[in-house]
Design a protein around this motif. Structure first.
Motif, PDB file in Angstrom:
ATOM      1  N   ILE A  86     101.078  60.145  28.779  1.00 54.73           N
ATOM      2  CA  ILE A  86     100.982  60.356  27.302  1.00 54.73           C
ATOM      3  C   ILE A  86     100.238  59.576  26.319  1.00 54.73           C
ATOM      4  O   ILE A  86      99.750  59.798  25.097  1.00 54.73           O
ATOM      5  CB  ILE A  86     102.414  60.942  26.539  1.00 54.73           C
ATOM      6  CG1 ILE A  86     103.247  59.607  26.939  1.00 54.73           C
ATOM      7  CG2 ILE A  86     102.927  61.967  27.504  1.00 54.73           C
ATOM      8  CD1 ILE A  86     104.570  59.504  26.068  1.00 54.73           C
ATOM      9  N   ALA A  87     100.093  58.267  26.767  1.00 54.00           N
ATOM     10  CA  ALA A  87      99.371  57.253  26.034  1.00 54.00           C
ATOM     11  C   ALA A  87      97.791  57.637  26.158  1.00 54.00           C
ATOM     12  O   ALA A  87      97.008  57.438  25.235  1.00 54.00           O
ATOM     13  CB  ALA A  87      99.420  55.751  26.803  1.00 54.00           C
ATOM     14  N   LYS A  88      97.355  57.963  26.943  1.00 56.05           N
ATOM     15  CA  LYS A  88      96.070  58.677  27.416  1.00 56.05           C
ATOM     16  C   LYS A  88      95.640  59.732  26.455  1.00 56.05           C
ATOM     17  O   LYS A  88      94.687  59.516  25.815  1.00 56.05           O
ATOM     18  CB  LYS A  88      95.647  58.878  28.779  1.00 56.05           C
ATOM     19  CG  LYS A  88      94.243  59.243  29.088  1.00 56.05           C
ATOM     20  CD  LYS A  88      94.017  59.243  30.439  1.00 56.05           C
ATOM     21  CE  LYS A  88      92.574  59.614  30.687  1.00 56.05           C
ATOM     22  NZ  LYS A  88      92.114  59.960  32.422  1.00 56.05           N
ATOM     23  N   SER A  89      96.642  60.403  26.145  1.00 58.47           N
ATOM     24  CA  SER A  89      96.331  61.658  25.286  1.00 58.47           C
ATOM     25  C   SER A  89      96.471  61.540  23.818  1.00 58.47           C
ATOM     26  O   SER A  89      96.197  62.143  22.983  1.00 58.47           O
ATOM     27  CB  SER A  89      97.300  62.890  25.728  1.00 58.47           C
ATOM     28  OG  SER A  89      98.706  62.354  25.481  1.00 58.47           O
ATOM     29  N   SER A  90      96.864  59.967  23.471  1.00 62.19           N
ATOM     30  CA  SER A  90      97.176  59.888  22.168  1.00 62.19           C
ATOM     31  C   SER A  90      96.178  58.790  21.512  1.00 62.19           C
ATOM     32  O   SER A  90      96.279  58.390  20.530  1.00 62.19           O
ATOM     33  CB  SER A  90      98.655  59.310  22.053  1.00 62.19           C
ATOM     34  OG  SER A  90      98.634  57.787  22.521  1.00 62.19           O
ATOM     35  N   LYS A 124     103.694  58.543  17.977  1.00 61.91           N
ATOM     36  CA  LYS A 124     105.217  58.690  18.008  1.00 61.91           C
ATOM     37  C   LYS A 124     105.951  59.010  19.423  1.00 61.91           C
ATOM     38  O   LYS A 124     106.786  58.163  19.686  1.00 61.91           O
ATOM     39  CB  LYS A 124     105.807  59.651  16.837  1.00 61.91           C
ATOM     40  CG  LYS A 124     105.356  59.068  15.588  1.00 61.91           C
ATOM     41  CD  LYS A 124     105.994  60.044  14.315  1.00 61.91           C
ATOM     42  CE  LYS A 124     105.597  59.564  13.048  1.00 61.91           C
ATOM     43  NZ  LYS A 124     106.078  60.468  12.068  1.00 61.91           N
ATOM     44  N   GLU A 125     105.381  59.852  19.895  1.00 56.66           N
ATOM     45  CA  GLU A 125     106.138  60.186  21.341  1.00 56.66           C
ATOM     46  C   GLU A 125     105.718  59.141  22.429  1.00 56.66           C
ATOM     47  O   GLU A 125     106.546  58.822  23.418  1.00 56.66           O
ATOM     48  CB  GLU A 125     105.449  61.454  21.860  1.00 56.66           C
ATOM     49  CG  GLU A 125     106.034  62.847  20.822  1.00 56.66           C
ATOM     50  CD  GLU A 125     107.362  62.856  20.795  1.00 56.66           C
ATOM     51  OE1 GLU A 125     108.112  62.845  21.914  1.00 56.66           O
ATOM     52  OE2 GLU A 125     108.010  62.890  19.847  1.00 56.66           O
ATOM     53  N   VAL A 126     104.608  58.341  22.157  1.00 59.11           N
ATOM     54  CA  VAL A 126     104.324  57.305  23.227  1.00 59.11           C
ATOM     55  C   VAL A 126     105.435  56.072  22.740  1.00 59.11           C
ATOM     56  O   VAL A 126     105.886  55.565  23.802  1.00 59.11           O
ATOM     57  CB  VAL A 126     102.784  56.804  22.678  1.00 59.11           C
ATOM     58  CG1 VAL A 126     102.527  55.386  23.636  1.00 59.11           C
ATOM     59  CG2 VAL A 126     101.966  57.629  23.537  1.00 59.11           C
ATOM     60  N   LEU A 127     105.567  55.849  21.604  1.00 61.62           N
ATOM     61  CA  LEU A 127     106.628  54.746  21.328  1.00 61.62           C
ATOM     62  C   LEU A 127     107.996  55.091  21.774  1.00 61.62           C
ATOM     63  O   LEU A 127     108.703  54.302  22.316  1.00 61.62           O
ATOM     64  CB  LEU A 127     106.535  54.582  19.727  1.00 61.62           C
ATOM     65  CG  LEU A 127     105.245  53.934  18.974  1.00 61.62           C
ATOM     66  CD1 LEU A 127     105.702  53.714  17.462  1.00 61.62           C
ATOM     67  CD2 LEU A 127     104.705  52.809  19.785  1.00 61.62           C
ATOM     68  N   LYS A 128     108.314  56.272  21.768  1.00 63.85           N
ATOM     69  CA  LYS A 128     109.746  56.820  22.337  1.00 63.85           C
ATOM     70  C   LYS A 128     109.761  56.704  23.676  1.00 63.85           C
ATOM     71  O   LYS A 128     110.943  56.668  24.281  1.00 63.85           O
ATOM     72  CB  LYS A 128     109.938  58.156  21.726  1.00 63.85           C
ATOM     73  CG  LYS A 128     110.066  58.335  20.331  1.00 63.85           C
ATOM     74  CD  LYS A 128     110.504  59.644  19.467  1.00 63.85           C
ATOM     75  CE  LYS A 128     111.145  59.743  18.049  1.00 63.85           C
ATOM     76  NZ  LYS A 128     111.240  61.147  17.546  1.00 63.85           N
ATOM     77  N   SER A 187      97.155  55.060  14.103  1.00 59.13           N
ATOM     78  CA  SER A 187      97.237  55.788  12.953  1.00 59.13           C
ATOM     79  C   SER A 187      98.485  55.764  12.342  1.00 59.13           C
ATOM     80  O   SER A 187      98.658  55.608  11.137  1.00 59.13           O
ATOM     81  CB  SER A 187      96.986  57.545  12.850  1.00 59.13           C
ATOM     82  OG  SER A 187      95.852  57.866  13.386  1.00 59.13           O
ATOM     83  N   LEU A 188      99.667  55.601  13.223  1.00 59.72           N
ATOM     84  CA  LEU A 188     101.008  55.362  12.438  1.00 59.72           C
ATOM     85  C   LEU A 188     101.331  54.168  11.943  1.00 59.72           C
ATOM     86  O   LEU A 188     101.875  53.844  10.852  1.00 59.72           O
ATOM     87  CB  LEU A 188     102.087  55.477  13.751  1.00 59.72           C
ATOM     88  CG  LEU A 188     101.836  54.819  14.876  1.00 59.72           C
ATOM     89  CD1 LEU A 188     102.591  53.484  14.865  1.00 59.72           C
ATOM     90  CD2 LEU A 188     102.911  55.425  16.129  1.00 59.72           C
TER      91      LEU A 188
END
Length: 417
Positions: A86-90, A124-128, A187-188
């Motif tokens: 998911i990190a790669k997709s963000s 945000k999903e990566v952070l979670k 961005s966040l």
């Protein structure tokens, strides 16, 4: 001040404890303990020490350390494969912003578009999914925020920093310990760095970096930094026997990891191949990379503060090869002890320490430069006492505890109720 009149504050940090030796974590611990005469201090943190596996080390719950209430929370179970996926997709948001930074136009763009939403939901999903994220910790703050006069958030890379800061920006002081790293371009962060009440930087260089990333809409900021604490040193006999040390060694202290070490061991061994020298390299701290079995490399593992000071005092000099520092406590500790220091000149913060101190410490910018400086510091320093005095005067002038605590307390007291 009577105990019952003290207001409560909390500090949010990835790791905390006597067994933790990361720079931002030690920074947090020193501030927390020095604020206890003025406030009831809570630290909200994880149970983790190893940031590769994120396996629990401490127990969930409350521990009191030097009058600081340390509240540890369970973190997200970490799945490296899922996280990397998911990190790669963000990456689109941060890659775009970093490209603008490299071309020198990000600050101008940020002046007109301060907040970005590109890839923000996936970020945000990566952070979670990160091993330090704790929904329990974030939930605790949500429930108890009104009990705290101020919330101090350590490290922009800490996933809990974003979610707590997003909920209560006007109550939060950020100590971002920022350096030029891809994560800073998410961005966040454009939302956090432009909405939080105040940003307390460690150095002018760190502040300028963030101004160039977030533009004129960046939150109010100042240089607060942190002081230096020097424990009473263990005896030379103790550390030489315990760690089997030679008389002639140079010292690195911190996380022994690729992102911190760079090419230090490789370049040091290149020096050894070309010079007749009995000098050895001592690496002190927790190991997060493959161990080098060369006999000229000595690993001490984790050491106490007293042992660390003795290791610094008895080293020929200290080295910090990291490119990513917002301050470098190792550098300041060594300078306080009057010990020569060699640092990576690609880190602007440490390079500026060298320049502003009148070169009480030295920096290198390439392999050949490293080899020359290594030889210079081992055998060609003409007046070590003058260098030591210059280093100690620099730290006293710029990192005085009374000044630092005064600045931080002013920020805490000015937090809106």
């Amino acid at each position: 001040m009577a105990l019952h009149h003290k207001e409560k504050i909390c500090l949010v940090v990835c790791q905390y404890g006597n067994e933790v030796n990361g720079g931002a974590e030690i920074h947090c611990k020193m501030l927390a303990e020095r604020l206890t005469p003025y406030y009831h201090v809570d630290v909200l943190t994880s149970t983790v020490i190893n940031y590769n596996t994120f396996q629990p080390y401490y127990q969930v719950g409350l521990e009191i350390i030097n009058q600081v209430n340390v509240r540890r929370f369970e973190s997200t179970p970490f799945d490296r494969v899922f996280y990397d996926k998911i990190a790669k997709s963000s990456k689109l948001g941060r890659k775009t912003r970093r490209m603008f930074f490299r071309t020198g136009i990000l600050r101008l763009i940020a002046n007109f578009i301060p907040k970005w939403d590109l890839s923000i939901e996936s970020e945000k999903e990566v952070l979670k999914a990160h091993g330090f994220y704790s929904s329990d910790l974030v939930g605790f703050v949500k429930k108890n925020a009104n009990d705290y006069k101020s919330i101090i958030l350590f490290s922009s890379s800490n996933p809990n920093t974003f979610f707590v800061g997003e909920m209560f920006p006007e109550k939060c002081i950020s100590i971002p310990t920022a350096h030029h790293d891809g994560e800073l371009f998410r961005s966040l962060h454009t939302h956090l760095f432009t909405s939080i009440r105040h940003i307390a930087f460690n150095t002018i260089e760190e502040q300028k970096l963030c101004e160039n990333i977030f533009g004129k809409s960046m939150s109010p900021s100042s240089i607060v930094a942190v002081g230096v604490e020097i424990a009473e040193a263990e005896s030379k006999e103790h550390i030489f026997e315990k760690f089997n040390l030679p008389e002639n060694y140079i010292l690195y202290f911190g996380r022994i990891s690729p992102e911190k070490m760079g090419k230090l061991t490789e370049w040091f061994l290149a020096y050894k191949r070309n010079k007749r020298s009995d000098v050895k390299l001592v690496l002190t701290g927790r190991l997060f990379m493959e161990k080098n079995d060369d006999p000229d490399i000595i690993y001490t593992g984790f050491v106490t503060e007293a042992e660390k000071i003795a290791l610094i005092e008895n080293a020929r000099f200290v080295i910090n090869p990291s490119e990513r520092e917002s301050l470098s406590l190792l550098l300041l500790e060594a300078m306080t002890l009057g010990k020569p220091v060699l640092v990576n000149g690609k880190c602007d913060v440490m390079k500026q320490h060298c320049i502003k101190s009148g070169f009480a410490c030295q920096y290198y910018v390439s392999k050949s430069d490293f080899l020359q400086k290594l030889d210079f510091m081992l055998y060609k320093i003409e007046d070590p006492k003058a260098i030591a005095t210059k280093a100690q005067d620099y730290v006293k002038k710029h990192y005085d505890w009374n000044t630092i605590l005064g600045k931080l307390r002013t920020l805490i007291e000015s937090t809106p109720n």
